[in-house]
Design a protein around this motif. Structure first.
Motif, PDB file in Angstrom:
ATOM      1  N   LEU A  37      66.489  83.312   0.539  1.00  0.00           N
ATOM      2  CA  LEU A  37      67.051  84.193   1.564  1.00  0.00           C
ATOM      3  C   LEU A  37      68.096  85.132   0.962  1.00  0.00           C
ATOM      4  O   LEU A  37      68.116  86.332   1.266  1.00  0.00           O
ATOM      5  CB  LEU A  37      67.673  83.363   2.692  1.00  0.00           C
ATOM      6  N   GLN A  38      68.962  84.600   0.114  1.00  0.00           N
ATOM      7  CA  GLN A  38      69.987  85.432  -0.509  1.00  0.00           C
ATOM      8  C   GLN A  38      69.367  86.465  -1.448  1.00  0.00           C
ATOM      9  O   GLN A  38      69.842  87.600  -1.550  1.00  0.00           O
ATOM     10  CB  GLN A  38      70.993  84.558  -1.263  1.00  0.00           C
ATOM     11  N   MET A  44      67.423  93.964  -0.539  1.00  0.00           N
ATOM     12  CA  MET A  44      67.450  95.054   0.440  1.00  0.00           C
ATOM     13  C   MET A  44      68.623  95.997   0.196  1.00  0.00           C
ATOM     14  O   MET A  44      68.594  97.161   0.594  1.00  0.00           O
ATOM     15  CB  MET A  44      67.519  94.493   1.867  1.00  0.00           C
ATOM     16  N   GLN A  45      69.674  95.510  -0.453  1.00  0.00           N
ATOM     17  CA  GLN A  45      70.860  96.329  -0.702  1.00  0.00           C
ATOM     18  C   GLN A  45      70.731  97.180  -1.963  1.00  0.00           C
ATOM     19  O   GLN A  45      71.497  98.125  -2.151  1.00  0.00           O
ATOM     20  CB  GLN A  45      72.095  95.428  -0.830  1.00  0.00           C
ATOM     21  N   LEU A  46      69.767  96.844  -2.829  1.00  0.00           N
ATOM     22  CA  LEU A  46      69.627  97.548  -4.103  1.00  0.00           C
ATOM     23  C   LEU A  46      68.624  98.690  -4.006  1.00  0.00           C
ATOM     24  O   LEU A  46      67.721  98.673  -3.167  1.00  0.00           O
ATOM     25  CB  LEU A  46      69.163  96.570  -5.191  1.00  0.00           C
ATOM     26  N   ARG A  47      68.782  99.663  -4.900  1.00  0.00           N
ATOM     27  CA  ARG A  47      67.792 100.728  -5.009  1.00  0.00           C
ATOM     28  C   ARG A  47      66.529 100.174  -5.655  1.00  0.00           C
ATOM     29  O   ARG A  47      66.570  99.198  -6.409  1.00  0.00           O
ATOM     30  CB  ARG A  47      68.346 101.881  -5.838  1.00  0.00           C
ATOM     31  N   SER A  48      65.417 100.828  -5.397  1.00  0.00           N
ATOM     32  CA  SER A  48      64.139 100.317  -5.896  1.00  0.00           C
ATOM     33  C   SER A  48      64.092 100.267  -7.421  1.00  0.00           C
ATOM     34  O   SER A  48      63.518  99.341  -7.999  1.00  0.00           O
ATOM     35  CB  SER A  48      62.983 101.177  -5.368  1.00  0.00           C
ATOM     36  N   ASN A  49      64.728 101.249  -8.102  1.00  0.00           N
ATOM     37  CA  ASN A  49      64.694 101.229  -9.575  1.00  0.00           C
ATOM     38  C   ASN A  49      65.638 100.194 -10.170  1.00  0.00           C
ATOM     39  O   ASN A  49      65.669  99.985 -11.377  1.00  0.00           O
ATOM     40  CB  ASN A  49      64.995 102.617 -10.150  1.00  0.00           C
ATOM     41  N   ASP A  50      66.439  99.542  -9.305  1.00  0.00           N
ATOM     42  CA  ASP A  50      67.293  98.439  -9.756  1.00  0.00           C
ATOM     43  C   ASP A  50      66.725  97.088  -9.339  1.00  0.00           C
ATOM     44  O   ASP A  50      67.427  96.069  -9.379  1.00  0.00           O
ATOM     45  CB  ASP A  50      68.708  98.589  -9.182  1.00  0.00           C
ATOM     46  N   GLY A  51      65.471  97.097  -8.932  1.00  0.00           N
ATOM     47  CA  GLY A  51      64.837  95.851  -8.518  1.00  0.00           C
ATOM     48  C   GLY A  51      64.943  95.579  -7.031  1.00  0.00           C
ATOM     49  O   GLY A  51      64.574  94.492  -6.569  1.00  0.00           O
ATOM     50  N   PHE A  71      53.347  96.307   7.258  1.00  0.00           N
ATOM     51  CA  PHE A  71      54.376  96.913   6.412  1.00  0.00           C
ATOM     52  C   PHE A  71      55.633  97.232   7.231  1.00  0.00           C
ATOM     53  O   PHE A  71      55.555  97.702   8.365  1.00  0.00           O
ATOM     54  CB  PHE A  71      53.834  98.173   5.742  1.00  0.00           C
ATOM     55  N   VAL A  72      56.780  96.968   6.609  1.00  0.00           N
ATOM     56  CA  VAL A  72      58.076  97.170   7.260  1.00  0.00           C
ATOM     57  C   VAL A  72      58.977  97.968   6.322  1.00  0.00           C
ATOM     58  O   VAL A  72      59.190  97.565   5.171  1.00  0.00           O
ATOM     59  CB  VAL A  72      58.757  95.822   7.586  1.00  0.00           C
ATOM     60  N   ASN A  73      59.490  99.099   6.793  1.00  0.00           N
ATOM     61  CA  ASN A  73      60.468  99.875   6.023  1.00  0.00           C
ATOM     62  C   ASN A  73      61.869  99.333   6.308  1.00  0.00           C
ATOM     63  O   ASN A  73      62.211  99.071   7.465  1.00  0.00           O
ATOM     64  CB  ASN A  73      60.399 101.355   6.399  1.00  0.00           C
ATOM     65  N   VAL A  74      62.672  99.200   5.270  1.00  0.00           N
ATOM     66  CA  VAL A  74      64.016  98.642   5.441  1.00  0.00           C
ATOM     67  C   VAL A  74      64.954  99.646   6.104  1.00  0.00           C
ATOM     68  O   VAL A  74      65.752  99.304   6.972  1.00  0.00           O
ATOM     69  CB  VAL A  74      64.594  98.188   4.083  1.00  0.00           C
ATOM     70  N   GLY A  75      64.856 100.929   5.730  1.00  0.00           N
ATOM     71  CA  GLY A  75      65.809 101.912   6.245  1.00  0.00           C
ATOM     72  C   GLY A  75      67.176 101.711   5.603  1.00  0.00           C
ATOM     73  O   GLY A  75      67.291 101.198   4.484  1.00  0.00           O
ATOM     74  N   ASN A  76      68.219 102.081   6.314  1.00  0.00           N
ATOM     75  CA  ASN A  76      69.584 101.929   5.798  1.00  0.00           C
ATOM     76  C   ASN A  76      70.037 100.480   5.971  1.00  0.00           C
ATOM     77  O   ASN A  76      70.281 100.034   7.088  1.00  0.00           O
ATOM     78  CB  ASN A  76      70.528 102.866   6.550  1.00  0.00           C
ATOM     79  N   PRO A  77      70.203  99.725   4.876  1.00  0.00           N
ATOM     80  CA  PRO A  77      70.551  98.306   5.011  1.00  0.00           C
ATOM     81  C   PRO A  77      71.990  98.069   5.464  1.00  0.00           C
ATOM     82  O   PRO A  77      72.325  96.969   5.913  1.00  0.00           O
ATOM     83  CB  PRO A  77      70.327  97.757   3.597  1.00  0.00           C
ATOM     84  N   ASP A  78      72.840  99.088   5.354  1.00  0.00           N
ATOM     85  CA  ASP A  78      74.248  98.913   5.721  1.00  0.00           C
ATOM     86  C   ASP A  78      74.443  98.703   7.223  1.00  0.00           C
ATOM     87  O   ASP A  78      75.499  98.241   7.652  1.00  0.00           O
ATOM     88  CB  ASP A  78      75.066 100.129   5.278  1.00  0.00           C
TER      89      ASP A  78
END
Length: 370
Positions: A37-38, A44-51, A71-78
């Motif tokens: 879970l963590q 979800m908080q990282l950019r795609s090029n950072d994994g 399929f589910v888009n995360v959008g803005n995780p903040d």
């Protein structure tokens, strides 16, 4: 209970997922071990090029009528909030945690955008679910509406406005996953004017009775709702001008001043807010205030309450050389007075571009405007 695997992270299972009409995540109910879970939340908080992950897919654990992958888009995780719990240790799956990840607008309607959601922990197939969604939407109408709504109006208001304001997520391109159902209400800027028109036309009335406001313009009940315009306009007027207009509404020119209340309130409701015109070379001036040789031309209303920090063009004491664009507190302006002189809102001013305002004052004062 149908479960869905998150294919990007091992050993995570979802029993409910809600997306908005753009396919972005609004709610996720997910089970798994703490480490998985963590890992998912961190990704979800990282950019795609950072994994990180900007989207993920759900795969049903059993064959059903749904797509093989959802399929589910995360959008803005903040924007997400989380609520977590832990399953009893003696369950069949061992030491598991359960987390809800959700956009807070689901539980706290956004009055700024006049948007709210109804979400149920049951599918929309049953009549009970449909009734609960409908009731929830009506409660949101009453909470988010800029004008008061009577319960007697429910059938007529929802019949006319649901097609515009309500999105039933089951019928959308991104239906809910799992045994949940949801609907979104988004009230547009024309809603107050449309309600006013419905009262005027007799489509809805007061205390269950249809009335025609055109033939009884000062009916007390109708005035309470149609003249929501008065409450909209009140912060933009000095106390003396507001009281004078109320008195004039009762006299021979009552129809004129009633219409002015509504006209000016509609104009204020449609005005640009703070920073809306910052990239417009020649913005429209919507309001004009005056006192003696001083003028204030308002371009933007305050984004919060309309009057605290507006933006416009100010001319003090006929001095065009020192005239300037800047922030103007309408709240302070309407309280300002010198002797018997008070700042008043020009009820006859017609919105025009700023360049025309400058041409107008140049002709009036015989000076070149700054």
């Amino acid at each position: 209970m149908m479960l869905y695997k998150i294919t990007e992270i091992a050993d995570l299972f979802v029993d409910a997922c809600l997306r908005n009409d753009s396919g972005e995540l609004m709610f996720l109910s997910v089970y798994g071990r703490d480490t998985a879970l963590q890992q998912f939340i961190a990704a979800m908080q990282l950019r795609s090029n950072d994994g990180g992950i900007i989207s993920f897919s759900l795969k049903p654990t059993e064959a059903n009528n749904e797509p093989a992958r959802i399929f589910v888009n995360v959008g803005n995780p903040d924007r997400f909030e989380k609520y977590s719990g832990r399953l009893p240790k003696d369950n069949l799956f061992g030491n598991l945690s359960h987390i809800w990840i959700y956009d807070p607008v689901l539980i706290r309607p956004d009055k700024g955008t006049k948007t709210g959601w109804v979400i149920l922990n049951q599918s929309s197939e049953s009549a009970e679910s449909k009734n609960l969604l409908t009731e929830g939407i009506w409660l949101l109408y009453k909470k988010l509406s800029p004008v008061p709504l009577l319960d007697d109006w429910k059938e007529e208001v929802t019949r006319l406005h649901n097609a515009i304001c309500v999105t039933w997520m089951t019928d959308s391109n991104y239906p809910p996953v799992g045994k949940i159902s949801a609907a979104r209400l988004m009230i547009d800027d024309q809603f107050a004017s449309l309600i006013s028109s419905m009262i005027k036309s007799g489509q809805i009335g007061i205390n269950g009775e249809l009335i025609d406001v055109r033939t009884d313009a000062r009916c007390k009940g109708a005035e309470k709702f149609v003249s929501n315009a008065k409450s909209v306009l009140k912060p933009f007027l000095s106390t003396s001008q507001y009281q004078s207009m109320l008195e004039l509404c009762k006299g021979e020119e009552g129809d004129f001043f009633e219409s002015k209340f509504e006209e000016m309130a509609d104009r204020i409701s449609a005005m640009p807010k703070t920073y809306d015109t910052q990239n417009i070379a020649d913005p429209i001036v919507s309001l004009h205030y005056f006192m003696g040789g001083s003028d204030w031309y308002i371009i933007e209303k305050d984004v919060e309450d309309g009057v605290s920090q507006a933006f416009g063009y100010a001319i003090l004491n006929c001095d065009l050389m020192c005239a300037e664009l800047g922030y103007i507190s309408i709240a302070e302006l309407v309280e300002f007075n010198i002797g018997f002189q008070r700042v008043e809102l020009d009820l006859h001013f017609v919105p025009i571009p700023l360049s025309e305002v400058k041409n107008l004052v140049e002709r009036r004062y015989g000076q070149v405007a700054a």
